[in-house]
Design an enzyme around this catalytic site. Structure first.
Site, PDB file in Angstrom:
ATOM      1  N   ILE A 214       0.829  -1.210   0.000  1.00  0.00           N
ATOM      2  CA  ILE A 214       0.000   0.000   0.000  1.00  0.00           C
ATOM      3  C   ILE A 214       0.867   1.264   0.000  1.00  0.00           C
ATOM      4  CG2 ILE A 214      -0.234   0.081   2.536  1.00  0.00           C
ATOM      5  CD1 ILE A 214      -3.161   0.994   2.049  1.00  0.00           C
TER       6      ILE A 214
ATOM      7  N   CYS B  18      35.228   5.695  12.395  1.00  0.00           N
ATOM      8  CA  CYS B  18      34.292   6.501  13.180  1.00  0.00           C
ATOM      9  C   CYS B  18      34.338   6.067  14.649  1.00  0.00           C
ATOM     10  CB  CYS B  18      32.896   6.416  12.589  1.00  0.00           C
ATOM     11  SG  CYS B  18      31.788   7.746  13.146  1.00  0.00           S
TER      12      CYS B  18
ATOM     13  N   HIS C  40      34.120   8.167   7.058  1.00  0.00           N
ATOM     14  CA  HIS C  40      33.656   6.874   6.530  1.00  0.00           C
ATOM     15  C   HIS C  40      34.242   6.645   5.133  1.00  0.00           C
ATOM     16  CE1 HIS C  40      30.657   5.696   9.589  1.00  0.00           C
ATOM     17  NE2 HIS C  40      30.600   6.995   9.813  1.00  0.00           N
TER      18      HIS C  40
ATOM     19  N   GLU D  24      34.530   3.998   3.522  1.00  0.00           N
ATOM     20  CA  GLU D  24      33.823   2.975   2.750  1.00  0.00           C
ATOM     21  C   GLU D  24      32.850   3.572   1.744  1.00  0.00           C
ATOM     22  OE1 GLU D  24      31.367   3.248   6.668  1.00  0.00           O
ATOM     23  OE2 GLU D  24      33.411   3.622   5.958  1.00  0.00           O
TER      24      GLU D  24
END
Length: 557
Positions: free
Chosen positions: A152, A385, A511, A513
């Site tokens: 929905i 981090c 970060h 990555e």
């Protein structure tokens, strides 16, 4: 004029729409076209930034600080598309914009409804995403619709793309539907009925798929392809098999081109047909993955380790680093709590330890113990981090002798707050979109390991944090050989710490990555895996790494 491709999914979730979308983007780029990539997510959150990784997987951060769906990581790893805040819209973001307009009186007293106001806002979002970094039109805009047909939540988005295609010239829009052919072991056959029903749901809405991509574990027979074509009203050549890959997700785009998907898309959208999809370097990379002889095992010690997608970009970055080092990287997933509950023997035999980012106190002490083990046993360590912050706590406690060193995120009254709140975060109460987010500069110390890995003195990396290394302790750390080799030139925030007397002991506040790709591994990941390979090769054949009990006793809870 920009052509548009809309990608939907049916039968079940987690079929790989993001990977398929990225593969289509890659093949079009390799035909000399410019592309934009966009994800429309049906959930009501404004963005995934406040969602648990167990609910949604990792939060992928863009240069502009937008917190997005992890599928955008696939987009950036596969293509050169420049992503921005216009590359990811949610139901929450759309409704928020519409309600703000209503409050301003922009609708001039009209009743605000799903049709046309919400669907118009979605169409505006699609147009906004069909731009490159310089706000120029691209050749092809690829939009993935999250969720599963029949949900929905996704109905307004499906209605919007139906309207969008109706309003564009014929041949300017293409609908790709990704579906599943389940294999029943009992009868030994694939089933097409779920695909037929999924396409039926789309056709009820008013969308006729132009291409069907069928995910399957087993080969799809010609008779089955013709049956799907007949019952779903899709031409036989546009019923594409997407079988589970043999050893790497980077095989997917090659597989789809071999099935002729690139030419089908070009023909339908009236794109140049004489162009060649050049996968020379991509196929060479896949061959490197297939033939890699070296092996290395990396322990990822994390809080959300049970869900693979929670650290998706980290796992992919390790894979990229393996490709760059002609090595197969095996990942040993370790729950941070297990380091204390089961002892440091869970780390025995690994060639490197990686501590990823995260939030909350659970598992923190296990991470600190894993870092201590890596430091004392000269096993390559990489902290990201929170991983950097845990390394700072470990060195403060066990090298500087500050036994009560901790982070103010969890212990406000700690005697030695070696990690404290960023000054810019003071007084911030809202959780969503309020961290230090996005790309910031980092100046590297010449002669440091970080400087050698990057090969330059000024870099830019993506961030997502509220806490930082406390500068009051920097001099003490440096005197102990734990050097702040990277800092933000504007705020003097520590970005990188590295231990001098160690083969590889690096922690970063950002970060990395989020900026790694299969053809261009991130420098620090590449260096980390190289150090892990060297560590493995130094061990005599058959010799395992030292266990914790042999050198570093585990701390009890």
């Amino acid at each position: 004029m920009t052509k548009h491709i809309f990608i939907t999914g049916g039968v079940v979730s987690s079929l790989g729409k993001g990977l398929t979308s990225a593969s289509i983007g890659l093949m079009l780029e390799r035909r000399g076209l410019t592309v934009s990539m966009q994800k429309l997510d049906p959930y009501i959150n404004v963005d995934p930034g406040t969602m648990s990784p167990f609910q949604h997987g990792e939060v992928y951060v863009l240069d502009d600080g937008t917190e997005t769906d992890l599928d955008l990581g696939h987009y950036e790893r596969f293509t050169h598309a420049k992503l921005s805040k216009n590359s990811n819209f949610t139901t929450g973001k759309i409704y928020q914009a519409v309600i703000q307009r209503e409050r301003r009186g922009d609708y001039l007293g009209r009743t605000v409804q799903v049709i046309p106001h919400i669907t118009d806002a979605i169409k505006e979002a699609i147009f906004a995403g069909a731009r490159d970094a310089e706000e120029r039109e691209v050749d092809v805009a690829i939009t993935e619709i999250g969720g599963t047909v029949g949900d929905i939540e996704s109905l307004p988005f499906l209605e919007a793309i139906r309207q969008f295609a109706l309003e564009k010239p014929r041949g300017d829009c293409l609908f790709v539907h990704l579906t599943l052919l389940p294999y029943l072991k009992a009868s030994g056959e694939l089933k097409t009925k779920p695909t037929q029903q999924s396409v039926g749901k789309l056709r009820e809405i008013g969308i006729q798929p132009d291409i069907l991509i069928c995910r399957t574990e087993q080969p799809m027979s010609e008779d089955m392809a013709r049956k799907i074509s007949l019952f779903c009203n899709v031409r036989r050549e546009a019923v594409i098999e997407e079988r589970d890959v043999e050893f790497s997700i980077y095989q997917v785009p090659v597989m789809l081109v071999e099935a002729g998907l690139d030419r089908i898309i070009a023909s339908h959208l009236s794109l140049p047909l004489d162009a060649k999809t050049d996968f020379t370097d991509w196929e060479a990379m896949i061959e490197d993955v297939r033939t890699a002889k070296r092996k290395v095992e990396i322990a990822v010690v994390g809080k959300y380790i049970e869900l693979h997608d929670a650290y998706k970009s980290i796992y992919e970055s390790l894979s990229h680093a393996g490709i760059a080092n002609h090595a197969k990287v095996t990942i040993r997933k370790i729950k941070a709590e297990d380091v204390l509950d089961q002892g440091l023997e869970v780390l025995a035999g690994v060639d490197g330890v990686l501590i990823p980012g995260g939030f909350g106190e659970r598992g923190l002490e296990g991470k600190v113990e894993a870092i201590k083990w890596a430091r004392e046993n000269k096993v390559p360590f990489f902290g990201i981090c929170l991983g950097l912050q845990c390394a700072v706590i470990e060195v403060a406690r066990h090298v500087l002798g500050l036994a009560e060193a901790h982070t103010m995120e969890h212990t406000l009254n700690t005697k030695h707050p070696v990690i404290h709140l960023l000054p810019t975060q003071e007084g911030v109460s809202d959780k969503g979109g309020t961290m230090r987010l996005g790309a910031y500069d980092c100046r590297l110390r010449e002669g440091s390991l970080a400087h050698r890995l990057y090969g330059k003195t000024l870099i830019s990396e993506r961030h997502r944090h509220r806490y930082e290394v406390n500068n009051e302790y920097r001099a003490r750390f440096e005197a102990a050989g734990f050097v702040p080799s990277g800092t933000n030139p504007e705020l003097d925030v520590v970005e990188i710490m590295e231990l001098a007397d160690h083969p590889f002991f690096v922690g970063v506040q950002y970060h990395p990555e989020f900026k790694s790709a299969p053809l261009q591994a991130h420098p620090i990941f590449r260096g980390f895996v190289a150090a892990a390979c060297a560590h493995r090769e130094k061990r005599p054949s058959g010799e395992r790494a030292p266990t914790a009990s042999e050198k570093t006793p585990a701390t009890t809870r």
